[in-house]
Design a protein around this motif. Sequence first.
Motif, mmCIF file in Angstrom:
data_model
loop_
_atom_site.group_PDB
_atom_site.id
_atom_site.type_symbol
_atom_site.label_atom_id
_atom_site.label_comp_id
_atom_site.label_asym_id
_atom_site.label_seq_id
_atom_site.Cartn_x
_atom_site.Cartn_y
_atom_site.Cartn_z
ATOM 1 N N PRO A 38 -38.111 52.293 -10.595
ATOM 2 C CA PRO A 38 -37.347 53.180 -9.706
ATOM 3 C C PRO A 38 -36.806 52.380 -8.516
ATOM 4 O O PRO A 38 -37.399 51.375 -8.112
ATOM 5 N N PHE A 39 -35.715 52.845 -7.950
ATOM 6 C CA PHE A 39 -35.069 52.105 -6.869
ATOM 7 C C PHE A 39 -36.000 51.871 -5.690
ATOM 8 O O PHE A 39 -36.017 50.803 -5.109
ATOM 9 N N TRP A 40 -36.824 52.869 -5.337
ATOM 10 C CA TRP A 40 -37.730 52.689 -4.201
ATOM 11 C C TRP A 40 -38.704 51.544 -4.473
ATOM 12 O O TRP A 40 -39.059 50.808 -3.550
ATOM 13 N N MET A 41 -39.122 51.373 -5.742
ATOM 14 C CA MET A 41 -40.016 50.264 -6.064
ATOM 15 C C MET A 41 -39.291 48.923 -5.977
ATOM 16 O O MET A 41 -39.875 47.919 -5.569
ATOM 17 N N ALA A 42 -38.022 48.903 -6.366
ATOM 18 C CA ALA A 42 -37.240 47.674 -6.260
ATOM 19 C C ALA A 42 -37.085 47.263 -4.793
ATOM 20 O O ALA A 42 -37.191 46.083 -4.449
ATOM 21 N N LEU A 43 -36.854 48.242 -3.913
ATOM 22 C CA LEU A 43 -36.760 47.949 -2.481
ATOM 23 C C LEU A 43 -38.094 47.426 -1.942
ATOM 24 O O LEU A 43 -38.134 46.458 -1.176
ATOM 25 N N GLU A 44 -39.180 48.047 -2.337
ATOM 26 C CA GLU A 44 -40.502 47.592 -1.902
ATOM 27 C C GLU A 44 -40.795 46.191 -2.436
ATOM 28 O O GLU A 44 -41.364 45.351 -1.729
ATOM 29 N N ALA A 45 -40.419 45.919 -3.672
ATOM 30 C CA ALA A 45 -40.611 44.579 -4.235
ATOM 31 C C ALA A 45 -39.807 43.537 -3.444
ATOM 32 O O ALA A 45 -40.288 42.427 -3.194
ATOM 33 N N ALA A 46 -38.588 43.900 -3.034
ATOM 34 C CA ALA A 46 -37.770 42.996 -2.217
ATOM 35 C C ALA A 46 -38.463 42.700 -0.889
ATOM 36 O O ALA A 46 -38.522 41.551 -0.441
ATOM 37 N N ALA A 47 -39.001 43.739 -0.255
ATOM 38 C CA ALA A 47 -39.721 43.561 1.013
ATOM 39 C C ALA A 47 -40.977 42.715 0.805
ATOM 40 O O ALA A 47 -41.286 41.826 1.615
ATOM 41 N N GLN A 48 -41.706 42.963 -0.278
ATOM 42 C CA GLN A 48 -42.911 42.183 -0.549
ATOM 43 C C GLN A 48 -42.576 40.716 -0.779
ATOM 44 O O GLN A 48 -43.305 39.828 -0.318
ATOM 45 N N TRP A 74 -28.226 53.756 -2.150
ATOM 46 C CA TRP A 74 -29.350 54.222 -2.960
ATOM 47 C C TRP A 74 -28.903 54.388 -4.410
ATOM 48 O O TRP A 74 -27.838 54.944 -4.682
ATOM 49 N N CYS A 75 -29.701 53.895 -5.339
ATOM 50 C CA CYS A 75 -29.424 54.052 -6.768
ATOM 51 C C CYS A 75 -30.333 55.136 -7.326
ATOM 52 O O CYS A 75 -31.558 55.020 -7.226
ATOM 53 N N ALA A 76 -29.765 56.155 -7.915
ATOM 54 C CA ALA A 76 -30.565 57.261 -8.449
ATOM 55 C C ALA A 76 -31.271 56.862 -9.744
ATOM 56 O O ALA A 76 -32.409 57.244 -9.979
ATOM 57 N N ALA A 77 -30.599 56.080 -10.568
ATOM 58 C CA ALA A 77 -31.182 55.696 -11.861
ATOM 59 C C ALA A 77 -32.127 54.509 -11.679
ATOM 60 O O ALA A 77 -31.849 53.599 -10.894
ATOM 61 N N PRO A 78 -33.230 54.498 -12.406
ATOM 62 C CA PRO A 78 -34.137 53.347 -12.319
ATOM 63 C C PRO A 78 -33.519 52.125 -12.993
ATOM 64 O O PRO A 78 -32.615 52.244 -13.820
ATOM 65 N N PHE A 79 -34.018 50.954 -12.625
ATOM 66 C CA PHE A 79 -33.581 49.710 -13.259
ATOM 67 C C PHE A 79 -34.387 49.533 -14.547
ATOM 68 O O PHE A 79 -35.615 49.538 -14.512
ATOM 69 N N PRO A 80 -33.714 49.353 -15.683
ATOM 70 C CA PRO A 80 -34.444 49.157 -16.940
ATOM 71 C C PRO A 80 -34.853 47.691 -17.117
ATOM 72 O O PRO A 80 -34.171 46.780 -16.667
ATOM 73 N N HIS A 107 -30.667 44.856 -17.342
ATOM 74 C CA HIS A 107 -29.589 45.592 -18.014
ATOM 75 C C HIS A 107 -28.725 46.394 -17.043
ATOM 76 O O HIS A 107 -28.265 47.484 -17.375
ATOM 77 N N ALA A 108 -28.508 45.864 -15.851
ATOM 78 C CA ALA A 108 -27.691 46.569 -14.860
ATOM 79 C C ALA A 108 -27.070 45.522 -13.926
ATOM 80 O O ALA A 108 -27.556 44.394 -13.852
ATOM 81 N N PRO A 109 -26.027 45.892 -13.205
ATOM 82 C CA PRO A 109 -25.400 44.945 -12.271
ATOM 83 C C PRO A 109 -26.352 44.559 -11.129
ATOM 84 O O PRO A 109 -27.185 45.358 -10.703
ATOM 85 N N ALA A 110 -26.201 43.346 -10.644
ATOM 86 C CA ALA A 110 -26.992 42.857 -9.505
ATOM 87 C C ALA A 110 -26.596 43.607 -8.239
ATOM 88 O O ALA A 110 -25.470 44.082 -8.106
ATOM 89 N N LEU A 111 -27.552 43.700 -7.326
ATOM 90 C CA LEU A 111 -27.356 44.386 -6.050
ATOM 91 C C LEU A 111 -27.918 43.505 -4.945
ATOM 92 O O LEU A 111 -29.013 42.967 -5.095
ATOM 93 N N SER A 112 -27.219 43.361 -3.845
ATOM 94 C CA SER A 112 -27.735 42.590 -2.708
ATOM 95 C C SER A 112 -28.081 43.524 -1.563
ATOM 96 O O SER A 112 -27.431 44.549 -1.367
#
Length: 151
Positions: A38-48, A74-80, A107-112
């Motif tokens: 999920p996007f919130w987990m991706a943001l937390e992983a970036a912070a970690q 914010w991305c609504a769909a999770p990253f696969p 399987h999705a475009p990169a985001l910065s």
Amino acid sequence: MTPVDVVREAPCPFVLLDGISRADATGLAAWRESGETPFWMALEAAAQAAALHQRRLADFGAHAFLLSLGGCRWCAAPFPGRLELHARLLGRSAGAAAYDVTLCPEHAPALSLSVHIGLTPYDDVFRRELLQERYRTLWEKLAGSVARGCF
């Protein structure tokens, strides 16, 4: 998603990185292996990732924490699939650091996004005897052979 749902989805222990593939004084590359992130987990992983890099630069002698995230929608769909994270250090002072973090889903475009990390000395709240060894051990576990060859 409610706060209860977020807590229910959070892995235990709350570490969202599965490994570090590259690390040097300018940043690190890490990954998260998951069916979906999920996007919130991706943001937390970036912070970690950014905070762990700052801890390593300080030889685990300071507490690092998230100050802010920005620069992306914010991305609504999770990253696969596998999520790779590339944290590039932009600047650092005694009390803060700025990173550009690129999220690279399989399987999705990169985001910065921009990640700002605060740094504070250990004290009665952020106790050295608890945190320093915890994050040093986490670094060694995640980085493996990379930990011995960097810095």
